[in-house]
Design a protein around this motif. Structure first.
Motif, PDB file in Angstrom:
ATOM      1  N   SER A   1       0.824  -1.219   0.000  1.00 31.22           N
ATOM      2  CA  SER A   1       0.000   0.000   0.000  1.00 31.22           C
ATOM      3  C   SER A   1       0.859   1.271   0.000  1.00 31.22           C
ATOM      4  O   SER A   1       0.366   2.339  -0.357  1.00 31.22           O
ATOM      5  CB  SER A   1      -0.969  -0.003   1.180  1.00 31.22           C
ATOM      6  OG  SER A   1      -0.268   0.060   2.388  1.00 31.22           O
ATOM      7  N   THR A   2       2.120   1.136   0.375  1.00 29.88           N
ATOM      8  CA  THR A   2       3.035   2.281   0.332  1.00 29.88           C
ATOM      9  C   THR A   2       4.154   2.016  -0.687  1.00 29.88           C
ATOM     10  O   THR A   2       5.288   2.440  -0.500  1.00 29.88           O
ATOM     11  CB  THR A   2       3.639   2.552   1.723  1.00 29.88           C
ATOM     12  OG1 THR A   2       4.320   1.382   2.162  1.00 29.88           O
ATOM     13  CG2 THR A   2       2.579   2.951   2.715  1.00 29.88           C
ATOM     14  N   LYS A   3       3.815   1.306  -1.754  1.00 24.62           N
ATOM     15  CA  LYS A   3       4.807   0.842  -2.737  1.00 24.62           C
ATOM     16  C   LYS A   3       5.617   1.969  -3.374  1.00 24.62           C
ATOM     17  O   LYS A   3       6.751   1.750  -3.781  1.00 24.62           O
ATOM     18  CB  LYS A   3       4.129  -0.004  -3.811  1.00 24.62           C
ATOM     19  CG  LYS A   3       3.109   0.737  -4.650  1.00 24.62           C
ATOM     20  CD  LYS A   3       2.410  -0.219  -5.597  1.00 24.62           C
ATOM     21  CE  LYS A   3       1.316   0.463  -6.366  1.00 24.62           C
ATOM     22  NZ  LYS A   3       0.062   0.555  -5.646  1.00 24.62           N
ATOM     23  N   HIS A   4       5.059   3.137  -3.453  1.00 25.39           N
ATOM     24  CA  HIS A   4       5.793   4.244  -4.079  1.00 25.39           C
ATOM     25  C   HIS A   4       6.908   4.774  -3.180  1.00 25.39           C
ATOM     26  O   HIS A   4       7.703   5.606  -3.611  1.00 25.39           O
ATOM     27  CB  HIS A   4       4.822   5.352  -4.496  1.00 25.39           C
ATOM     28  CG  HIS A   4       3.837   4.872  -5.521  1.00 25.39           C
ATOM     29  ND1 HIS A   4       4.202   4.499  -6.791  1.00 25.39           N
ATOM     30  CD2 HIS A   4       2.515   4.634  -5.426  1.00 25.39           C
ATOM     31  CE1 HIS A   4       3.146   4.082  -7.461  1.00 25.39           C
ATOM     32  NE2 HIS A   4       2.097   4.154  -6.655  1.00 25.39           N
ATOM     33  N   HIS A   5       6.969   4.278  -1.963  1.00 25.14           N
ATOM     34  CA  HIS A   5       8.049   4.654  -1.048  1.00 25.14           C
ATOM     35  C   HIS A   5       9.110   3.561  -0.938  1.00 25.14           C
ATOM     36  O   HIS A   5      10.009   3.647  -0.119  1.00 25.14           O
ATOM     37  CB  HIS A   5       7.482   4.960   0.349  1.00 25.14           C
ATOM     38  CG  HIS A   5       6.525   6.111   0.353  1.00 25.14           C
ATOM     39  ND1 HIS A   5       6.935   7.414   0.219  1.00 25.14           N
ATOM     40  CD2 HIS A   5       5.172   6.140   0.446  1.00 25.14           C
ATOM     41  CE1 HIS A   5       5.873   8.205   0.242  1.00 25.14           C
ATOM     42  NE2 HIS A   5       4.792   7.454   0.373  1.00 25.14           N
TER      43      HIS A   5
END
Length: 188
Positions: free
Chosen positions: A60-64
């Motif tokens: 859910s926080t893959k862009h980080h």
């Protein structure tokens, strides 16, 4: 499996291949993290929950993900921390239902205790605590050291500088008073 998986995962995400990236993350890490969690929790169900939560959180926080230097270390650390959280939660839940004695690893607790039983158990525990608090000071101290702290009679004798015979006598006095009070409690 090593951190070589991270660049490929980031590439899939950059190319908007989210389904492939998610599947890749799951395929690369789920099994090994699951085995790791089972070793801590001794429960397949809890391990599944912990690993799924961690992988979902990462996803859910893959862009980080590019902020995480070592993905594998990060995942194992996150799973370990969640396991610790689960274990302390389990310990707290068990202590709510078991007020005296110690639980052993092979103990089974029925978490479906009905509220009436729970109230009676709580009331009884409170009653026993009051009886113990009313014991003579030395008798109370010896009882608590042996029954609540789990010390052996011999260790209590050494710590207090008194004979084992005195320990036995004081413990017998405490148990006699508790037993008598319990009989009155149940006969009312």
């Amino acid at each position: 499996m090593n951190d070589d998986t991270k660049p490929f995962l980031l590439k899939l995400i950059a190319e908007n291949k989210d389904n492939e990236a998610c599947k890749y993350l799951w395929d690369q890490y789920y099994d090994v993290l699951f085995k790791f969690a089972v070793a801590y929790l001794k429960s397949k169900e809890l391990a599944e929950e912990v690993v799924s939560d961690v992988l979902y959180q990462v996803w859910s926080t893959k862009h980080h993900l590019d902020n995480i230097q070592h993905l594998r270390v990060y995942l194992f650390t996150a799973v370990r921390n969640r396991c610790y959280t689960q274990l302390s939660k389990k310990k707290r839940e068990q202590s709510l239902f078991v007020n005296t004695g110690e639980l052993h690893e092979d103990s089974h607790i029925d978490f479906n205790i009905d509220p009436e039983k729970q109230m009676i158990t709580g009331e009884l525990s409170k009653f026993i605590k009051e009886i113990v608090d009313d014991l003579p000071p030395r008798c109370r101290q010896i009882y608590k050291m042996i029954r609540e702290e789990g010390l052996r009679n011999k260790d209590v004798a050494v710590e207090l500088g008194i004979s084992i015979n005195t320990i036995d006598v004081q413990l017998a006095i405490a148990l006699k008073k508790i037993t008598k009070a319990m009989q009155l409690y149940f006969n009312r």
